[in-house]
Design an enzyme around this catalytic site. Structure first.
Site, PDB file in Angstrom:
ATOM      1  N   GLU A 150      16.160  46.794 100.451  1.00 58.30           N
ATOM      2  CA  GLU A 150      17.159  47.371  99.552  1.00 58.30           C
ATOM      3  C   GLU A 150      17.498  46.353  98.465  1.00 58.30           C
ATOM      4  O   GLU A 150      17.551  45.158  98.710  1.00 58.30           O
ATOM      5  CB  GLU A 150      18.397  47.704 100.386  1.00 58.30           C
ATOM      6  CG  GLU A 150      19.612  48.171  99.618  1.00 58.30           C
ATOM      7  CD  GLU A 150      20.842  48.302 100.524  1.00 58.30           C
ATOM      8  OE1 GLU A 150      21.702  49.144 100.217  1.00 58.30           O
ATOM      9  OE2 GLU A 150      20.923  47.560 101.537  1.00 58.30           O
ATOM     10  N   LYS A 201      20.187  56.613  97.980  1.00 62.04           N
ATOM     11  CA  LYS A 201      20.986  56.420  99.191  1.00 62.04           C
ATOM     12  C   LYS A 201      22.134  57.426  99.262  1.00 62.04           C
ATOM     13  O   LYS A 201      22.949  57.532  98.340  1.00 62.04           O
ATOM     14  CB  LYS A 201      21.514  54.988  99.213  1.00 62.04           C
ATOM     15  CG  LYS A 201      22.259  54.596 100.488  1.00 62.04           C
ATOM     16  CD  LYS A 201      22.624  53.117 100.415  1.00 62.04           C
ATOM     17  CE  LYS A 201      23.336  52.609 101.645  1.00 62.04           C
ATOM     18  NZ  LYS A 201      23.646  51.169 101.531  1.00 62.04           N
ATOM     19  N   CYS A 247      19.364  51.357 104.233  1.00 62.68           N
ATOM     20  CA  CYS A 247      20.426  50.630 104.932  1.00 62.68           C
ATOM     21  C   CYS A 247      21.303  51.535 105.789  1.00 62.68           C
ATOM     22  O   CYS A 247      20.883  51.992 106.847  1.00 62.68           O
ATOM     23  CB  CYS A 247      21.254  49.839 103.920  1.00 62.68           C
ATOM     24  SG  CYS A 247      22.246  48.524 104.686  1.00 62.68           S
TER      25      CYS A 247
END
Length: 382
Positions: free
Chosen positions: A85, A166, A231
């Site tokens: 990330e 995300k 994540c």
């Protein structure tokens, strides 16, 4: 392994005709496929874990490290490499940044990541080496909105073929009052992802992959089915199941995870920094292993790790996990490191066709709260 695949493909194409000629026996390729020959669907895959990237680290230095990791993975025969990330910069959302010029410096602007001067050398090297890459970055969209994004670049196609933003942004919009707190200000700098969890096929990684042609299609015989998450997404089962329902075979997840952030997460009882980091690594592996098992897929996770700016400790734990939930390879350090494994996508079929055969066993009429409800609604008090 490539030679083995060529040999098996040769048998698949020519053995039926040879047997029929020699024995006058009716023998089809379908019989051969079903009864004698299961073509392996092997992919050599790697996680490129990165050590600390500091707030004052130069773009060129970080890019050079990423290219070295890619070259190192190439020497091991990797066909696909996952980067973390926000790989090109430090994890800037931990900072309250008021200067617009500095904030803009952490974002990639424009839609052509493979052509941008800040990032082009990595994609050029991937093209040269013939390696697919997936990489995370901060995206500034044309409408000015920010996203925590990852893309998948196909070396054989010479272009980005998939993008993910995300969905599950952790933390807060405003910093904590505690001046020593580790902040997580993604809600300040990014919008929640709006592209959903869309699986895609990665071309030219598996020899003899079934293509879109007339006739019947066998599940698990086409080009590899990939999904991306970033994540905190890995902690949410909903995203995994969205991918599982599309037959995903490999989930790619880059991350920056704090080793000690008591204002953000932790247990009711105080923990030392060492205990907190151990717990964070445990939870990271727990969700990668559990969700890989429950969706019968491989997963690859790549960390940005180590002590950034002498203060912010990030966990390592980059790993490759099997459809049975076993860690097949993992990082041994918190520095720049390549985690490598050769996987066979045929290993996904056991779970997809037996334990987690969704078509036979799922009961969607009983799952309505998942789609209709966000927060917790407890039963009435007694």
């Amino acid at each position: 392994m490539v030679r083995c695949q060529h040999f098996l493909l040769y048998l698949y194409l020519y053995l039926p005709a040879f047997v029929c000629f020699q024995t006058n026996w009716s023998f089809s390729r379908a019989n051969l496929s079903a009864n004698l020959l299961i073509m392996p669907r092997t992919v050599k895959i790697a996680a490129a874990q990165m050590g600390p990237v500091h707030r004052d680290s130069t773009r060129q230095d970080t890019l050079s490290r990423m290219i070295k990791l890619l070259q190192s993975a190439s020497t091991r025969g990797a066909q696909l490499v996952l980067f973390p990330e926000t790989a090109f910069t430090t994890f800037f959302p931990r900072h309250l940044i008021s200067a617009q010029e500095e904030l803009d410096s952490f974002f990639e602007h424009g839609d052509d990541l493979a052509g941008s001067p800040n990032t082009k050398p990595l994609f050029d090297e991937a093209k040269k080496l013939g390696i697919d890459i997936s990489v995370g970055f901060a995206e500034r969209a044309a409408d000015g909105k920010g996203y925590n994004t990852s893309v998948y670049y196909s070396a054989s196609q010479g272009k980005v073929i998939a993008k993910y933003r995300k969905v599950h942004l952790p933390g807060t919009k405003e910093p904590f009052e505690n001046p020593d707190a580790v902040n997580q200000l993604e809600k300040r700098y990014f919008e929640p992802g709006n592209l959903g969890f869309k699986a895609f096929r990665a071309p030219d990684l598996v020899l003899g992959a079934q293509k879109k042609v007339a006739g019947s299609v066998q599940p698990g015989k086409g080009d590899p089915i990939m999904g991306m998450m970033i994540c905190n997404d890995r902690r949410w089962a909903e995203g995994w199941r969205c991918y599982g329902l599309q037959g995903v075979e490999v989930v790619l997840c880059g991350y920056n995870t704090a080793g000690f952030a008591p204002d953000l997460w932790g247990t009711r009882t105080p923990m030392t920094q060492e205990q907190a980091e151990e717990d964070a690594v445990f939870h990271h592996k727990l969700v990668m292993q559990g969700n890989s098992y429950m969706n019968s897929c491989f997963s690859v996770s790549a960390a940005k790790a180590g002590l950034e700016d002498g203060k912010y400790d990030l966990i390592g734990g980059s790993c490759i996990t099997s459809p049975e939930g076993h860690v097949v390879a993992e990082a041994q350090t918190k520095d720049d490191e390549v985690v490598f494994a050769e996987i066979d996508l045929e290993d996904c079929r056991q779970g997809k066709e037996k334990t987690f055969d969704f078509d036979r066993h799922r009961r969607i009429d009983q799952y309505s709260p998942i789609a209709l409800q966000t927060g917790v609604i407890e039963p009435e008090l007694l």
